[in-house]
Motif scaffolding. Structure first.
Motif, PDB file in Angstrom:
ATOM      1  N   GLU A 138      -2.766  13.381   5.889  1.00 54.18           N
ATOM      2  CA  GLU A 138      -2.458  13.585   4.475  1.00 54.18           C
ATOM      3  C   GLU A 138      -3.682  13.281   3.631  1.00 54.18           C
ATOM      4  O   GLU A 138      -4.444  12.364   3.934  1.00 54.18           O
ATOM      5  CB  GLU A 138      -1.296  12.695   4.043  1.00 54.18           C
ATOM      6  CG  GLU A 138       0.014  13.079   4.689  1.00 54.18           C
ATOM      7  CD  GLU A 138       1.170  12.214   4.265  1.00 54.18           C
ATOM      8  OE1 GLU A 138       2.300  12.730   4.296  1.00 54.18           O
ATOM      9  OE2 GLU A 138       0.963  11.033   3.927  1.00 54.18           O
ATOM     10  N   VAL A 139      -3.832  14.047   2.569  1.00 52.56           N
ATOM     11  CA  VAL A 139      -4.954  13.862   1.654  1.00 52.56           C
ATOM     12  C   VAL A 139      -4.390  13.454   0.300  1.00 52.56           C
ATOM     13  O   VAL A 139      -3.571  14.173  -0.287  1.00 52.56           O
ATOM     14  CB  VAL A 139      -5.777  15.166   1.520  1.00 52.56           C
ATOM     15  CG1 VAL A 139      -6.881  15.007   0.502  1.00 52.56           C
ATOM     16  CG2 VAL A 139      -6.321  15.586   2.872  1.00 52.56           C
ATOM     17  N   ALA A 140      -4.824  12.287  -0.193  1.00 54.00           N
ATOM     18  CA  ALA A 140      -4.398  11.829  -1.518  1.00 54.00           C
ATOM     19  C   ALA A 140      -5.122  12.637  -2.577  1.00 54.00           C
ATOM     20  O   ALA A 140      -6.336  12.837  -2.508  1.00 54.00           O
ATOM     21  CB  ALA A 140      -4.695  10.343  -1.680  1.00 54.00           C
ATOM     22  N   LEU A 141      -4.370  13.129  -3.558  1.00 52.12           N
ATOM     23  CA  LEU A 141      -4.956  13.923  -4.633  1.00 52.12           C
ATOM     24  C   LEU A 141      -5.522  13.008  -5.712  1.00 52.12           C
ATOM     25  O   LEU A 141      -4.931  11.979  -6.039  1.00 52.12           O
ATOM     26  CB  LEU A 141      -3.905  14.848  -5.238  1.00 52.12           C
ATOM     27  CG  LEU A 141      -3.224  15.817  -4.284  1.00 52.12           C
ATOM     28  CD1 LEU A 141      -2.225  16.685  -5.032  1.00 52.12           C
ATOM     29  CD2 LEU A 141      -4.241  16.680  -3.558  1.00 52.12           C
ATOM     30  N   LYS A 142      -6.670  13.407  -6.263  1.00 57.44           N
ATOM     31  CA  LYS A 142      -7.326  12.653  -7.340  1.00 57.44           C
ATOM     32  C   LYS A 142      -7.962  13.626  -8.307  1.00 57.44           C
ATOM     33  O   LYS A 142      -8.180  14.791  -7.983  1.00 57.44           O
ATOM     34  CB  LYS A 142      -8.431  11.750  -6.782  1.00 57.44           C
ATOM     35  CG  LYS A 142      -7.976  10.634  -5.915  1.00 57.44           C
ATOM     36  CD  LYS A 142      -9.173   9.811  -5.466  1.00 57.44           C
ATOM     37  CE  LYS A 142      -8.725   8.699  -4.540  1.00 57.44           C
ATOM     38  NZ  LYS A 142      -9.864   7.924  -4.044  1.00 57.44           N
ATOM     39  N   THR A 149       5.687   6.330  -3.438  1.00 56.75           N
ATOM     40  CA  THR A 149       5.853   5.205  -4.348  1.00 56.75           C
ATOM     41  C   THR A 149       5.120   4.002  -3.781  1.00 56.75           C
ATOM     42  O   THR A 149       4.843   3.943  -2.574  1.00 56.75           O
ATOM     43  CB  THR A 149       7.338   4.850  -4.558  1.00 56.75           C
ATOM     44  OG1 THR A 149       7.883   4.379  -3.318  1.00 56.75           O
ATOM     45  CG2 THR A 149       8.123   6.057  -5.069  1.00 56.75           C
ATOM     46  N   ASP A 150       4.837   3.018  -4.635  1.00 56.85           N
ATOM     47  CA  ASP A 150       4.101   1.844  -4.171  1.00 56.85           C
ATOM     48  C   ASP A 150       4.945   0.939  -3.286  1.00 56.85           C
ATOM     49  O   ASP A 150       4.416   0.031  -2.656  1.00 56.85           O
ATOM     50  CB  ASP A 150       3.487   1.067  -5.334  1.00 56.85           C
ATOM     51  CG  ASP A 150       4.521   0.480  -6.267  1.00 56.85           C
ATOM     52  OD1 ASP A 150       5.724   0.767  -6.119  1.00 56.85           O
ATOM     53  OD2 ASP A 150       4.120  -0.272  -7.167  1.00 56.85           O
ATOM     54  N   ASP A 151       6.252   1.177  -3.192  1.00 60.69           N
ATOM     55  CA  ASP A 151       7.071   0.374  -2.281  1.00 60.69           C
ATOM     56  C   ASP A 151       7.373   1.119  -0.983  1.00 60.69           C
ATOM     57  O   ASP A 151       8.261   0.734  -0.228  1.00 60.69           O
ATOM     58  CB  ASP A 151       8.348  -0.119  -2.957  1.00 60.69           C
ATOM     59  CG  ASP A 151       9.255   0.988  -3.445  1.00 60.69           C
ATOM     60  OD1 ASP A 151       8.857   2.169  -3.348  1.00 60.69           O
ATOM     61  OD2 ASP A 151      10.360   0.692  -3.907  1.00 60.69           O
ATOM     62  N   GLY A 152       6.603   2.183  -0.705  1.00 62.30           N
ATOM     63  CA  GLY A 152       6.665   2.844   0.598  1.00 62.30           C
ATOM     64  C   GLY A 152       7.599   4.032   0.697  1.00 62.30           C
ATOM     65  O   GLY A 152       7.697   4.635   1.759  1.00 62.30           O
ATOM     66  N   GLU A 153       8.271   4.406  -0.379  1.00 61.93           N
ATOM     67  CA  GLU A 153       9.166   5.554  -0.318  1.00 61.93           C
ATOM     68  C   GLU A 153       8.373   6.847  -0.418  1.00 61.93           C
ATOM     69  O   GLU A 153       7.295   6.894  -0.995  1.00 61.93           O
ATOM     70  CB  GLU A 153      10.204   5.479  -1.437  1.00 61.93           C
ATOM     71  CG  GLU A 153      11.149   4.312  -1.272  1.00 61.93           C
ATOM     72  CD  GLU A 153      12.178   4.221  -2.384  1.00 61.93           C
ATOM     73  OE1 GLU A 153      12.285   5.168  -3.194  1.00 61.93           O
ATOM     74  OE2 GLU A 153      12.861   3.200  -2.441  1.00 61.93           O
ATOM     75  N   ARG A 154       8.916   7.898   0.186  1.00 65.16           N
ATOM     76  CA  ARG A 154       8.269   9.214   0.240  1.00 65.16           C
ATOM     77  C   ARG A 154       9.252  10.262  -0.244  1.00 65.16           C
ATOM     78  O   ARG A 154      10.383  10.318   0.216  1.00 65.16           O
ATOM     79  CB  ARG A 154       7.847   9.532   1.673  1.00 65.16           C
ATOM     80  CG  ARG A 154       6.904   8.504   2.270  1.00 65.16           C
ATOM     81  CD  ARG A 154       6.656   8.776   3.750  1.00 65.16           C
ATOM     82  NE  ARG A 154       6.116  10.095   3.973  1.00 65.16           N
ATOM     83  CZ  ARG A 154       4.816  10.418   3.870  1.00 65.16           C
ATOM     84  NH1 ARG A 154       3.934   9.513   3.569  1.00 65.16           N
ATOM     85  NH2 ARG A 154       4.418  11.648   4.079  1.00 65.16           N
ATOM     86  N   GLU A 170       0.845  -1.180   0.000  1.00 64.51           N
ATOM     87  CA  GLU A 170       0.000   0.000   0.000  1.00 64.51           C
ATOM     88  C   GLU A 170       0.886   1.236   0.000  1.00 64.51           C
ATOM     89  O   GLU A 170       2.012   1.204   0.469  1.00 64.51           O
ATOM     90  CB  GLU A 170      -0.899   0.003   1.236  1.00 64.51           C
ATOM     91  CG  GLU A 170      -1.961  -1.070   1.224  1.00 64.51           C
ATOM     92  CD  GLU A 170      -2.959  -0.873   0.109  1.00 64.51           C
ATOM     93  OE1 GLU A 170      -3.403   0.264  -0.136  1.00 64.51           O
ATOM     94  OE2 GLU A 170      -3.295  -1.872  -0.536  1.00 64.51           O
ATOM     95  N   TYR A 171       0.360   2.314  -0.504  1.00 63.34           N
ATOM     96  CA  TYR A 171       1.087   3.578  -0.450  1.00 63.34           C
ATOM     97  C   TYR A 171       1.135   4.043   0.995  1.00 63.34           C
ATOM     98  O   TYR A 171       0.201   3.835   1.757  1.00 63.34           O
ATOM     99  CB  TYR A 171       0.398   4.614  -1.338  1.00 63.34           C
ATOM    100  CG  TYR A 171       0.510   4.259  -2.797  1.00 63.34           C
ATOM    101  CD1 TYR A 171       1.587   4.715  -3.547  1.00 63.34           C
ATOM    102  CD2 TYR A 171      -0.431   3.453  -3.421  1.00 63.34           C
ATOM    103  CE1 TYR A 171       1.711   4.383  -4.891  1.00 63.34           C
ATOM    104  CE2 TYR A 171      -0.311   3.118  -4.752  1.00 63.34           C
ATOM    105  CZ  TYR A 171       0.757   3.582  -5.476  1.00 63.34           C
ATOM    106  OH  TYR A 171       0.882   3.244  -6.801  1.00 63.34           O
ATOM    107  N   ASN A 172       2.215   4.673   1.373  1.00 62.37           N
ATOM    108  CA  ASN A 172       2.472   5.073   2.747  1.00 62.37           C
ATOM    109  C   ASN A 172       1.803   6.410   3.078  1.00 62.37           C
ATOM    110  O   ASN A 172       2.477   7.394   3.355  1.00 62.37           O
ATOM    111  CB  ASN A 172       3.994   5.137   2.943  1.00 62.37           C
ATOM    112  CG  ASN A 172       4.392   5.348   4.381  1.00 62.37           C
ATOM    113  OD1 ASN A 172       3.593   5.239   5.291  1.00 62.37           O
ATOM    114  ND2 ASN A 172       5.655   5.687   4.583  1.00 62.37           N
TER     115      ASN A 172
END
Length: 116
Positions: A27-31, A107-112, A20-22
Motif C-alpha cells: 500500500e502507498v500512503a497518499l500525500k 483510522t489512527d486506531d487501526g480501522e480500515r 500507528e496507521y495500519n
C-alpha cells in the motif's frame, strides 16, 4: 517518588493510546497533491454506502447510509493525514492509502474502510 511514578504512568498511557496507521505491504500512503486530487471535490463512497465529501473550501460532510449527515471542516496535513473537526466537537485524523484494489481510508486506531 510519587511524582515520578505518576509521570511514568501518564507517559505510558500516551504511548499506548497513540497507534500507528495500519498500512499494509504493497500500500502507498497518499500525500500532497496526490492526496488532494484523490479526495478533494470527489465523493468518497464506502462499502456501507456512507459518503464523505471533502470540499475545495475546507468544509467536510459525512452522510450515513440512513441519510443523516455530520458536518465539519478538514485540513490536509503535510504528512498525508486528513484531519477533520466536526461541528459536534469531535475530531480525528485519517490517512488514505492506495493498493491494488483501490483507495482505503485508515483510522489512527487501526480501522480500515475500503472505498468503492
Amino acid at each position: 517518588m510519587k511524582a515520578y511514578f505518576a509521570l511514568a504512568i501518564c507517559c505510558l498511557g500516551s504511548v499506548a493510546s497513540a497507534q500507528e496507521y495500519n498500512v499494509r505491504s504493497g500500500e502507498v500512503a497518499l500525500k500532497g497533491s496526490e492526496l488532494e486530487r484523490a479526495v478533494v471535490g470527489q465523493p468518497i463512497v464506502f462499502f456501507d454506502n456512507g459518503e464523505s465529501r471533502y470540499s475545495a473550501g475546507g468544509s467536510y460532510s459525512y452522510t450515513y447510509f440512513e441519510g443523516q449527515t455530520a458536518y465539519g471542516s478538514f485540513e490536509l496535513m503535510p504528512d498525508g493525514r486528513v484531519c477533520v473537526a466536526f461541528q459536534n466537537g469531535f475530531s480525528r485524523c485519517d490517512k488514505f492509502v492506495q493498493n491494488e484494489r483501490g483507495l482505503v481510508l485508515l483510522t489512527d486506531d487501526g480501522e480500515r474502510y475500503p472505498v468503492r
